[in-house]
Design a protein around this motif. Structure first.
Motif, PDB file in Angstrom:
ATOM      1  N   PRO A   1       0.806  -1.231   0.000  1.00 14.18           N
ATOM      2  CA  PRO A   1       0.000   0.000   0.000  1.00 14.18           C
ATOM      3  C   PRO A   1       0.831   1.270   0.000  1.00 14.18           C
ATOM      4  O   PRO A   1       0.387   2.306  -0.472  1.00 14.18           O
ATOM      5  N   HIS A   2       2.058   1.221   0.532  1.00 15.74           N
ATOM      6  CA  HIS A   2       2.880   2.418   0.623  1.00 15.74           C
ATOM      7  C   HIS A   2       3.480   2.829  -0.722  1.00 15.74           C
ATOM      8  O   HIS A   2       4.101   3.884  -0.816  1.00 15.74           O
ATOM      9  N   SER A   3       3.311   1.998  -1.737  1.00 15.98           N
ATOM     10  CA  SER A   3       3.820   2.366  -3.063  1.00 15.98           C
ATOM     11  C   SER A   3       2.789   3.140  -3.862  1.00 15.98           C
ATOM     12  O   SER A   3       3.013   3.469  -5.023  1.00 15.98           O
ATOM     13  N   LYS A   4       1.645   3.452  -3.256  1.00 17.22           N
ATOM     14  CA  LYS A   4       0.600   4.212  -3.928  1.00 17.22           C
ATOM     15  C   LYS A   4       0.373   5.535  -3.213  1.00 17.22           C
ATOM     16  O   LYS A   4       0.534   5.636  -1.992  1.00 17.22           O
ATOM     17  N   ASN A   5      -0.003   6.548  -3.976  1.00 14.43           N
ATOM     18  CA  ASN A   5      -0.325   7.852  -3.405  1.00 14.43           C
ATOM     19  C   ASN A   5      -1.710   7.769  -2.777  1.00 14.43           C
ATOM     20  O   ASN A   5      -2.723   7.785  -3.473  1.00 14.43           O
ATOM     21  N   PHE A   6      -1.750   7.699  -1.454  1.00 14.16           N
ATOM     22  CA  PHE A   6      -3.025   7.523  -0.759  1.00 14.16           C
ATOM     23  C   PHE A   6      -3.837   8.819  -0.716  1.00 14.16           C
ATOM     24  O   PHE A   6      -5.020   8.800  -0.381  1.00 14.16           O
ATOM     25  N   ILE A   7      -3.218   9.940  -1.076  1.00 15.14           N
ATOM     26  CA  ILE A   7      -3.930  11.221  -1.062  1.00 15.14           C
ATOM     27  C   ILE A   7      -4.932  11.301  -2.214  1.00 15.14           C
ATOM     28  O   ILE A   7      -6.043  11.836  -2.064  1.00 15.14           O
ATOM     29  N   ILE A   8      -4.551  10.775  -3.383  1.00  9.45           N
ATOM     30  CA  ILE A   8      -5.358  10.951  -4.601  1.00  9.45           C
ATOM     31  C   ILE A   8      -6.794  10.447  -4.438  1.00  9.45           C
ATOM     32  O   ILE A   8      -7.744  11.179  -4.729  1.00  9.45           O
ATOM     33  N   PRO A   9      -7.022   9.198  -4.011  1.00  9.11           N
ATOM     34  CA  PRO A   9      -8.420   8.750  -3.884  1.00  9.11           C
ATOM     35  C   PRO A   9      -9.217   9.529  -2.851  1.00  9.11           C
ATOM     36  O   PRO A   9     -10.436   9.630  -2.951  1.00  9.11           O
ATOM     37  N   ILE A  10      -8.540  10.129  -1.868  1.00  9.70           N
ATOM     38  CA  ILE A  10      -9.241  10.912  -0.854  1.00  9.70           C
ATOM     39  C   ILE A  10      -9.775  12.203  -1.452  1.00  9.70           C
ATOM     40  O   ILE A  10     -10.944  12.543  -1.284  1.00  9.70           O
ATOM     41  N   VAL A  11      -8.926  12.931  -2.190  1.00 11.60           N
ATOM     42  CA  VAL A  11      -9.318  14.259  -2.668  1.00 11.60           C
ATOM     43  C   VAL A  11     -10.132  14.218  -3.952  1.00 11.60           C
ATOM     44  O   VAL A  11     -10.702  15.240  -4.347  1.00 11.60           O
ATOM     45  N   THR A  12     -10.194  13.075  -4.617  1.00  6.83           N
ATOM     46  CA  THR A  12     -11.005  12.996  -5.830  1.00  6.83           C
ATOM     47  C   THR A  12     -12.438  12.560  -5.550  1.00  6.83           C
ATOM     48  O   THR A  12     -13.254  12.491  -6.464  1.00  6.83           O
ATOM     49  N   ARG A  13     -12.768  12.301  -4.294  1.00 13.57           N
ATOM     50  CA  ARG A  13     -14.128  11.883  -3.962  1.00 13.57           C
ATOM     51  C   ARG A  13     -15.092  13.055  -3.871  1.00 13.57           C
ATOM     52  O   ARG A  13     -16.289  12.917  -4.117  1.00 13.57           O
TER      53      ARG A  13
ATOM     54  N   PRO B   1      13.288  25.398   9.338  1.00 11.66           N
ATOM     55  CA  PRO B   1      13.764  25.356   7.943  1.00 11.66           C
ATOM     56  C   PRO B   1      13.348  24.102   7.184  1.00 11.66           C
ATOM     57  O   PRO B   1      13.149  24.153   5.967  1.00 11.66           O
ATOM     58  N   ASP B   2      13.214  22.985   7.877  1.00 11.19           N
ATOM     59  CA  ASP B   2      12.779  21.758   7.201  1.00 11.19           C
ATOM     60  C   ASP B   2      11.328  21.884   6.736  1.00 11.19           C
ATOM     61  O   ASP B   2      10.978  21.461   5.631  1.00 11.19           O
ATOM     62  N   ILE B   3      10.496  22.460   7.574  1.00 13.87           N
ATOM     63  CA  ILE B   3       9.095  22.652   7.209  1.00 13.87           C
ATOM     64  C   ILE B   3       8.981  23.720   6.119  1.00 13.87           C
ATOM     65  O   ILE B   3       8.139  23.602   5.211  1.00 13.87           O
TER      66      ILE B   3
ATOM     67  N   TRP C   1       4.357  14.208  -1.680  1.00 11.20           N
ATOM     68  CA  TRP C   1       5.781  14.540  -1.574  1.00 11.20           C
ATOM     69  C   TRP C   1       6.068  15.110  -0.186  1.00 11.20           C
ATOM     70  O   TRP C   1       7.055  14.767   0.459  1.00 11.20           O
ATOM     71  N   ALA C   2       5.190  16.002   0.276  1.00 12.78           N
ATOM     72  CA  ALA C   2       5.357  16.592   1.598  1.00 12.78           C
ATOM     73  C   ALA C   2       5.278  15.520   2.683  1.00 12.78           C
ATOM     74  O   ALA C   2       6.018  15.566   3.675  1.00 12.78           O
ATOM     75  N   HIS C   3       4.407  14.551   2.494  1.00 14.13           N
ATOM     76  CA  HIS C   3       4.293  13.446   3.445  1.00 14.13           C
ATOM     77  C   HIS C   3       5.619  12.720   3.572  1.00 14.13           C
ATOM     78  O   HIS C   3       6.054  12.376   4.683  1.00 14.13           O
ATOM     79  N   GLY C   4       6.291  12.510   2.422  1.00 18.04           N
ATOM     80  CA  GLY C   4       7.604  11.865   2.453  1.00 18.04           C
ATOM     81  C   GLY C   4       8.625  12.683   3.215  1.00 18.04           C
ATOM     82  O   GLY C   4       9.438  12.149   3.980  1.00 18.04           O
TER      83      GLY C   4
ATOM     84  N   PHE D   1      10.445  13.193  10.834  1.00 11.25           N
ATOM     85  CA  PHE D   1       9.913  12.609  12.063  1.00 11.25           C
ATOM     86  C   PHE D   1       9.986  11.081  12.042  1.00 11.25           C
ATOM     87  O   PHE D   1       9.079  10.401  12.530  1.00 11.25           O
ATOM     88  N   SER D   2      11.050  10.550  11.499  1.00 13.68           N
ATOM     89  CA  SER D   2      11.165   9.092  11.359  1.00 13.68           C
ATOM     90  C   SER D   2      11.166   8.374  12.706  1.00 13.68           C
ATOM     91  O   SER D   2      10.734   7.224  12.810  1.00 13.68           O
ATOM     92  N   LYS D   3      11.642   9.047  13.744  1.00 13.95           N
ATOM     93  CA  LYS D   3      11.685   8.410  15.064  1.00 13.95           C
ATOM     94  C   LYS D   3      10.426   8.703  15.887  1.00 13.95           C
ATOM     95  O   LYS D   3      10.143   8.019  16.874  1.00 13.95           O
ATOM     96  N   THR D   4       9.680   9.724  15.479  1.00 16.14           N
ATOM     97  CA  THR D   4       8.427  10.058  16.171  1.00 16.14           C
ATOM     98  C   THR D   4       7.352  10.338  15.119  1.00 16.14           C
ATOM     99  O   THR D   4       6.882  11.477  14.981  1.00 16.14           O
ATOM    100  N   PRO D   5       6.958   9.333  14.351  1.00 13.91           N
ATOM    101  CA  PRO D   5       6.048   9.559  13.218  1.00 13.91           C
ATOM    102  C   PRO D   5       4.707  10.181  13.593  1.00 13.91           C
ATOM    103  O   PRO D   5       4.098  10.857  12.773  1.00 13.91           O
ATOM    104  N   SER D   6       4.262   9.988  14.832  1.00 22.99           N
ATOM    105  CA  SER D   6       2.994  10.592  15.225  1.00 22.99           C
ATOM    106  C   SER D   6       3.066  12.116  15.235  1.00 22.99           C
ATOM    107  O   SER D   6       2.026  12.795  15.251  1.00 22.99           O
ATOM    108  N   SER D   7       4.289  12.660  15.214  1.00 29.35           N
ATOM    109  CA  SER D   7       4.452  14.115  15.182  1.00 29.35           C
ATOM    110  C   SER D   7       3.938  14.711  13.873  1.00 29.35           C
ATOM    111  O   SER D   7       3.687  15.913  13.797  1.00 29.35           O
TER     112      SER D   7
END
Length: 321
Positions: free
Chosen positions: A8-20, A43-45, A194-197, A203-209
């Motif tokens: 599932p992570h190889s697909k853009n999960f945003i697209i089906p959400i915003v096209t509904r 600066p990262d953000i 892309w921003a999600h990536g 936040f690789s060590k604290t993904p809930s952030s």
């Protein structure tokens, strides 16, 4: 080497959400841009925001152009874009469900009626949607079992043609707006992915952030507009928990079975309907527009349950519009 498993992570999960939903997509893009901008002192953000924001602005321009046809083409007929929205969100869903009540999905008769299922009714130019409606009418032909459906399709075709006639000089502009909005929506969705990536790296060590950047409530709401389930016993089936705007939203339902089903809202502390509580009954083999208030919905009762009143399996489909 490809595998049989789907990752599932190889697909853009945003697209089906915003096209509904166009309304839902705008709310999601707006919130995500706002949440990023709030943290650009980091600066990262800022780097992520600078990538996403131009795509967001492009989407906003395209969405405004599309929306302008709704407010700027008021006349004695419905605007074309309003009719297209009705076709996309409501009509083709009800037509598809009605056909499936008689001809199962994938059967030869179903494929003759809707060879591309809902696709040509929900995407493409004005002309392509007109053709899709005309083709459906021809395909129904003299099928007596679909006589009522044909009358509804014919009535909608008349409404669509009247809207087009009232705004014939704008059709080219409307087609351009449709295409531009579809392209801009895809671009913003890809930018958000892309921003999600980037956020995953930060936040690789604290993904809930990452949760503070994504409008999770909006995104999970948009993905849950269609609910299909089978009631195989008489236990109450929980459909969803949802805040609903009773003034602007509707629930369309179909019950494909030989028995009736009961629909009602509770406060979530119980799955049983209380004495004197409101409910709606859906008859067997029926398609209905359901009155949310008559189902007992309130701000404190947001949990929808469906109860099988028959002795056989009932296949139910609900759609929030």
């Amino acid at each position: 080497m490809p595998t049989a498993a789907e990752w599932p992570h190889s697909k853009n999960f945003i697209i089906p959400i915003v096209t509904r939903s166009k309304i839902g997509a705008k709310a999601i893009f707006d919130a995500f841009d706002f949440n990023l901008h709030r943290e650009i002192a980091d600066p990262d953000i800022l780097k992520i925001y600078n990538y996403y924001h131009p795509l967001y602005l492009n989407y906003g321009t395209a969405n405004l152009a599309w929306s302008s046809f709704k407010s700027g083409s008021i006349s004695s007929t419905k605007s074309v874009v309003n009719v297209i929205d009705e076709l996309t969100s409501t009509k083709i869903r009800l037509w598809d469900i009605s056909i499936q009540m008689l001809y199962p999905l994938g059967s030869l008769r179903y494929l003759a009626l809707l060879p591309h299922r809902r696709n040509h009714f929900q995407t493409g130019s004005v002309a392509s949607r007109v053709s899709a409606i005309a083709n459906l009418i021809v395909a129904i032909g003299s099928d007596a079992a679909l006589a009522t459906l044909k009358l509804d399709v014919l009535a909608f075709q008349t409404l669509f043609n009247a809207a087009i006639s009232g705004h014939v000089g704008q059709i080219g502009d409307i087609d351009e707006a449709i295409n531009n909005l579809a392209t801009a929506t895809l671009g913003a969705a890809e930018g958000m992915f892309w921003a999600h990536g980037g956020l995953e790296q930060k936040f690789s060590k604290t993904p809930s952030s990452m949760d503070v950047y994504f409008p999770i409530d909006l995104m999970t709401t948009i993905t849950q507009v269609d609910f299909t389930f089978a009631l195989t016993n008489t236990n109450p089936h929980k459909v969803f928990k949802r805040k609903i705007d009773v003034l602007s939203q509707k629930i369309h339902g179909s019950n494909l079975g030989d028995g009736k089903v009961k629909l009602y809202f509770t406060n979530g502390l119980t799955n049983a309907i209380g004495i004197g509580d409101l409910f709606v009954i859906m008859d067997s083999n029926s398609i209905q527009e359901l009155d949310i208030t008559l189902m007992g919905y309130t701000d404190t009762k947001r949990h929808l349950y469906c109860l099988n009143l028959g002795t056989t399996t009932q296949n139910v489909e609900l759609s929030i519009e």
